[in-house]
Write a protein that holds these residues in place. Sequence first.
Motif, PDB file in Angstrom:
ATOM      1  N   MET A   1       0.882  -1.271   0.152  1.00 59.95           N
ATOM      2  CA  MET A   1       0.078   0.107  -0.038  1.00 59.95           C
ATOM      3  C   MET A   1       0.894   1.215  -0.007  1.00 59.95           C
ATOM      4  N   SER A   2       2.001   1.264   0.718  1.00 60.15           N
ATOM      5  CA  SER A   2       2.714   2.438   0.728  1.00 60.15           C
ATOM      6  C   SER A   2       3.331   2.930  -0.714  1.00 60.15           C
ATOM      7  N   ILE A   3       3.733   2.084  -1.527  1.00 58.68           N
ATOM      8  CA  ILE A   3       4.048   2.242  -2.861  1.00 58.68           C
ATOM      9  C   ILE A   3       2.885   2.941  -3.661  1.00 58.68           C
ATOM     10  N   GLN A   4       1.653   2.489  -3.324  1.00 57.26           N
ATOM     11  CA  GLN A   4       0.744   3.170  -4.192  1.00 57.26           C
ATOM     12  C   GLN A   4       0.335   4.616  -3.810  1.00 57.26           C
ATOM     13  N   ILE A   5       0.431   4.654  -2.249  1.00 57.54           N
ATOM     14  CA  ILE A   5       0.315   5.806  -1.581  1.00 57.54           C
ATOM     15  C   ILE A   5       1.332   6.723  -2.173  1.00 57.54           C
ATOM     16  N   PHE A   6       2.652   6.488  -2.209  1.00 59.83           N
ATOM     17  CA  PHE A   6       3.725   7.434  -3.049  1.00 59.83           C
ATOM     18  C   PHE A   6       3.244   7.544  -4.481  1.00 59.83           C
TER      19      PHE A   6
ATOM     20  N   SER B   1      10.065  -3.491 -12.054  1.00 60.51           N
ATOM     21  CA  SER B   1       8.964  -4.257 -12.270  1.00 60.51           C
ATOM     22  C   SER B   1       7.834  -4.191 -11.327  1.00 60.51           C
ATOM     23  N   LYS B   2       8.298  -4.001  -9.747  1.00 56.22           N
ATOM     24  CA  LYS B   2       7.105  -3.740  -8.743  1.00 56.22           C
ATOM     25  C   LYS B   2       6.237  -2.336  -9.102  1.00 56.22           C
ATOM     26  N   LEU B   3       7.248  -1.672  -9.562  1.00 58.18           N
ATOM     27  CA  LEU B   3       6.583  -0.294  -9.726  1.00 58.18           C
ATOM     28  C   LEU B   3       5.621  -0.241 -10.753  1.00 58.18           C
ATOM     29  N   TYR B   4       6.049  -0.922 -11.863  1.00 57.24           N
ATOM     30  CA  TYR B   4       4.898  -0.858 -12.968  1.00 57.24           C
ATOM     31  C   TYR B   4       3.885  -1.782 -12.501  1.00 57.24           C
ATOM     32  N   TYR B   5       3.742  -2.638 -11.723  1.00 61.66           N
ATOM     33  CA  TYR B   5       2.908  -3.445 -11.543  1.00 61.66           C
ATOM     34  C   TYR B   5       1.957  -2.456 -10.529  1.00 61.66           C
TER      35      TYR B   5
END
Length: 121
Positions: A1-6, A40-44
Amino acid sequence: MSIQIFILSKLMEDNNYPYKLKKQISEPIPLDRLAGLTESKLYYHFDSLAKKGLIESIEIIKEENRPDKQVFAITAKGQEELPKMIYKLFENADSISDMVVGLANIKYVERQKVVEILEKN
């Protein structure tokens, strides 16, 4: 969730594309390595947010001899969901390190509500 908030918080500031965001968090301090964030995680996560209707592709930049750059913008739904995601992050946090992204984006939520959540937990 942190990545999506970012991602959502960065798109609140300006339209952007995944590779540029990856570079922003890699310099000058390599935060991506600390968070285990790969390209790849970022693109996901960009794909996941797009499927939820929280972001949308608004432009494709084509450059000769370079991969296309898909530029994204946050949607009205994304702007509505961002504070909810930040509150949920605080509700589920077990330590200060779990709250870093929420604290960095405190401007998108009501501070008093965050205080209430933290006092409750």
